[in-house]
Write a protein that holds these residues in place. Sequence first.
Motif, PDB file in Angstrom:
ATOM      1  N   LYS A 149       0.819  -1.216   0.000  1.00 23.64           N
ATOM      2  CA  LYS A 149       0.000   0.000   0.000  1.00 23.64           C
ATOM      3  C   LYS A 149       0.849   1.262   0.000  1.00 23.64           C
ATOM      4  CE  LYS A 149      -3.856  -2.374   0.666  1.00 23.64           C
ATOM      5  NZ  LYS A 149      -4.934  -2.437  -0.323  1.00 23.64           N
ATOM      6  N   LEU A 150       2.149   1.107  -0.223  1.00 24.18           N
ATOM      7  CA  LEU A 150       3.069   2.235  -0.140  1.00 24.18           C
ATOM      8  C   LEU A 150       2.734   3.312  -1.167  1.00 24.18           C
ATOM      9  CD1 LEU A 150       5.669   2.944   1.480  1.00 24.18           C
ATOM     10  CD2 LEU A 150       6.958   2.059  -0.462  1.00 24.18           C
ATOM     11  N   LEU A 151       2.742   4.563  -0.731  1.00 29.97           N
ATOM     12  CA  LEU A 151       2.512   5.674  -1.655  1.00 29.97           C
ATOM     13  C   LEU A 151       3.715   5.804  -2.573  1.00 29.97           C
ATOM     14  CD1 LEU A 151       1.064   9.152  -0.863  1.00 29.97           C
ATOM     15  CD2 LEU A 151       3.214   8.992  -2.091  1.00 29.97           C
ATOM     16  N   GLU A 188       1.209  -4.066 -15.792  1.00 23.34           N
ATOM     17  CA  GLU A 188       1.969  -5.307 -15.915  1.00 23.34           C
ATOM     18  C   GLU A 188       3.428  -5.020 -16.263  1.00 23.34           C
ATOM     19  OE1 GLU A 188       3.092  -9.311 -16.104  1.00 23.34           O
ATOM     20  OE2 GLU A 188       1.440  -8.278 -15.095  1.00 23.34           O
ATOM     21  N   ALA A 189       3.657  -4.109 -17.209  1.00 19.86           N
ATOM     22  CA  ALA A 189       5.033  -3.770 -17.591  1.00 19.86           C
ATOM     23  C   ALA A 189       5.784  -3.149 -16.418  1.00 19.86           C
ATOM     24  CB  ALA A 189       5.024  -2.822 -18.791  1.00 19.86           C
ATOM     25  N   SER A 190       5.140  -2.255 -15.682  1.00 23.28           N
ATOM     26  CA  SER A 190       5.789  -1.616 -14.529  1.00 23.28           C
ATOM     27  C   SER A 190       6.132  -2.648 -13.462  1.00 23.28           C
ATOM     28  CB  SER A 190       4.886  -0.529 -13.947  1.00 23.28           C
ATOM     29  OG  SER A 190       4.699   0.522 -14.870  1.00 23.28           O
ATOM     30  N   ARG A 191       5.236  -3.613 -13.252  1.00 19.08           N
ATOM     31  CA  ARG A 191       5.511  -4.653 -12.257  1.00 19.08           C
ATOM     32  C   ARG A 191       6.746  -5.469 -12.662  1.00 19.08           C
ATOM     33  NH1 ARG A 191       5.148  -9.763 -11.726  1.00 19.08           N
ATOM     34  NH2 ARG A 191       4.196 -10.071 -13.769  1.00 19.08           N
ATOM     35  N   ARG A 192       6.841  -5.815 -13.939  1.00 18.05           N
ATOM     36  CA  ARG A 192       7.987  -6.602 -14.397  1.00 18.05           C
ATOM     37  C   ARG A 192       9.288  -5.806 -14.296  1.00 18.05           C
ATOM     38  NH1 ARG A 192       6.324 -10.832 -19.034  1.00 18.05           N
ATOM     39  NH2 ARG A 192       4.129 -11.148 -18.467  1.00 18.05           N
ATOM     40  N   ASP A 251      10.402  -5.646 -10.704  1.00 14.23           N
ATOM     41  CA  ASP A 251      11.046  -6.902 -10.308  1.00 14.23           C
ATOM     42  C   ASP A 251      12.505  -6.928 -10.769  1.00 14.23           C
ATOM     43  OD1 ASP A 251       8.731  -7.800  -9.109  1.00 14.23           O
ATOM     44  OD2 ASP A 251       8.124  -9.090 -10.783  1.00 14.23           O
ATOM     45  N   LEU A 252      12.767  -6.417 -11.973  1.00 12.16           N
ATOM     46  CA  LEU A 252      14.144  -6.377 -12.474  1.00 12.16           C
ATOM     47  C   LEU A 252      14.998  -5.394 -11.672  1.00 12.16           C
ATOM     48  CD1 LEU A 252      13.558  -6.523 -16.337  1.00 12.16           C
ATOM     49  CD2 LEU A 252      14.643  -8.269 -14.914  1.00 12.16           C
ATOM     50  N   LEU A 253      14.412  -4.267 -11.268  1.00 11.78           N
ATOM     51  CA  LEU A 253      15.148  -3.315 -10.418  1.00 11.78           C
ATOM     52  C   LEU A 253      15.577  -3.979  -9.124  1.00 11.78           C
ATOM     53  CD1 LEU A 253      12.981  -0.081 -10.899  1.00 11.78           C
ATOM     54  CD2 LEU A 253      15.368  -0.363 -11.581  1.00 11.78           C
ATOM     55  N   GLU A 254      14.685  -4.791  -8.559  1.00 13.88           N
ATOM     56  CA  GLU A 254      15.048  -5.495  -7.319  1.00 13.88           C
ATOM     57  C   GLU A 254      16.133  -6.530  -7.579  1.00 13.88           C
ATOM     58  OE1 GLU A 254      12.836  -7.618  -3.547  1.00 13.88           O
ATOM     59  OE2 GLU A 254      11.868  -7.740  -5.509  1.00 13.88           O
ATOM     60  N   PRO A 285       8.273   1.712  -7.814  1.00  9.56           N
ATOM     61  CA  PRO A 285       7.229   1.675  -8.855  1.00  9.56           C
ATOM     62  C   PRO A 285       7.209   2.914  -9.733  1.00  9.56           C
ATOM     63  CG  PRO A 285       6.339   0.957  -6.734  1.00  9.56           C
ATOM     64  CD  PRO A 285       7.712   1.488  -6.468  1.00  9.56           C
ATOM     65  N   GLU A 286       7.536   4.085  -9.164  1.00 14.34           N
ATOM     66  CA  GLU A 286       7.525   5.305  -9.974  1.00 14.34           C
ATOM     67  C   GLU A 286       8.657   5.286 -11.002  1.00 14.34           C
ATOM     68  OE1 GLU A 286       6.538   8.946 -11.583  1.00 14.34           O
ATOM     69  OE2 GLU A 286       5.407   7.445 -10.486  1.00 14.34           O
ATOM     70  N   LEU A 287       9.835   4.810 -10.593  1.00 17.04           N
ATOM     71  CA  LEU A 287      10.944   4.664 -11.539  1.00 17.04           C
ATOM     72  C   LEU A 287      10.572   3.668 -12.631  1.00 17.04           C
ATOM     73  CD1 LEU A 287      13.875   5.076 -12.455  1.00 17.04           C
ATOM     74  CD2 LEU A 287      14.567   3.381 -10.738  1.00 17.04           C
ATOM     75  N   ALA A 288       9.974   2.546 -12.240  1.00 18.98           N
ATOM     76  CA  ALA A 288       9.553   1.548 -13.227  1.00 18.98           C
ATOM     77  C   ALA A 288       8.541   2.137 -14.194  1.00 18.98           C
ATOM     78  CB  ALA A 288       8.965   0.330 -12.511  1.00 18.98           C
ATOM     79  N   SER A 289       7.594   2.913 -13.685  1.00 16.73           N
ATOM     80  CA  SER A 289       6.586   3.542 -14.538  1.00 16.73           C
ATOM     81  C   SER A 289       7.223   4.519 -15.518  1.00 16.73           C
ATOM     82  CB  SER A 289       5.554   4.259 -13.660  1.00 16.73           C
ATOM     83  OG  SER A 289       4.622   4.956 -14.441  1.00 16.73           O
ATOM     84  N   THR A 290       8.219   5.269 -15.056  1.00 14.52           N
ATOM     85  CA  THR A 290       8.920   6.216 -15.934  1.00 14.52           C
ATOM     86  C   THR A 290       9.636   5.475 -17.062  1.00 14.52           C
ATOM     87  OG1 THR A 290       9.223   7.782 -14.118  1.00 14.52           O
ATOM     88  CG2 THR A 290      10.688   8.015 -16.018  1.00 14.52           C
TER      89      THR A 290
END
Length: 324
Positions: free
Chosen positions: A102-104, A254-258, A261-264, A272-277
């Motif tokens: 639930k993290l902002l 879905e793309a942001s989630r994947r 996962d790669l960032l981790e 998530p914001e970096l992934a979305s960007t």
Amino acid sequence: METTAAREPRGAEAPRLPAPPPPPPPSPSPAEPAAASPTPAAPRTRPRLVFRTQLAHGSPTGKIEGFTNVRELYAKIAEAFGIAPTEILFCTLNSHKVDMQKLLGGQIGLEDFIFAHVRGETKEVEVTKTEDALGLTITDNGAGYAFIKRIKEGSIINRIEAVCVGDSIEAINDHSIVGCRHYEVAKMLRELPKSQPFTLRLVQPKRAFDMISQRSRSSKCPVEAKVSSGRETLRLRSGGAATVEEVPSEFEEEASRRVDDLLESYMGIRDPELASTMVETSKKTVSVQEFARHLDSVLGEFAFPDEFVVEVWAAIGEAREACG
């Protein structure tokens, strides 16, 4: 079907006189200039965006508005409750618990309820790095605090009971890391020598009495039901004003989630914001080479390795195929 008037004999009709011509419009006198044409109606303005907020350990409900990024959001929350912005470690949406699901991040649903988690007790732990990886996943709040988002099952950190998900990392070996980004902290921890003890100074979020252990050792967190927040979100940006946007599409989620996962996997962070960007950047490109150039111009400070960029490009393509 004929009307009654149509069936009446013509002799019953009154003679029709020609209608008099309409009078000419009056000409304006020199003392009275012609009236200006009516001004077009003003465009409809969007209603004020007002969000409800509480301190996660318990407080009255406050209302905040007029922020465009995370730092301004924290300042507004701090003002509402009479605390310093630096007291806020992170925020969760629609849950007062230390729940990393639930993290902002960079988006807030227009009906979301914001819970601010503030500084609690400070603790120090000694860690000996017996393996290359500590088993930590780091994220940050966008305002200077890096904290633990995930603890891997069976890892070095997992065996230290005092370390919990949600703890902010304030110092490594008495060297303050306040103000560092998550990837910088993860790099510092990776570069610590093996077999040599080091000290972590941690700050845990203040908890209410009903908050039992939030350790969450597993690398996989249970997903709770999502709280409906309408079809629009407020997108917070590190540079520029916040914007109201449609909720992300199935492909974007879905793309942001994947990518997250790669960032981790590569960097030991979740963002998530970096992934979305990165997903947004991919939409403007047609090849992995062009994608890499755009990433360098937008996110050059991360210095992503080539093999990571190739994997991200492939993951986004797989998400696009999976979502049709």
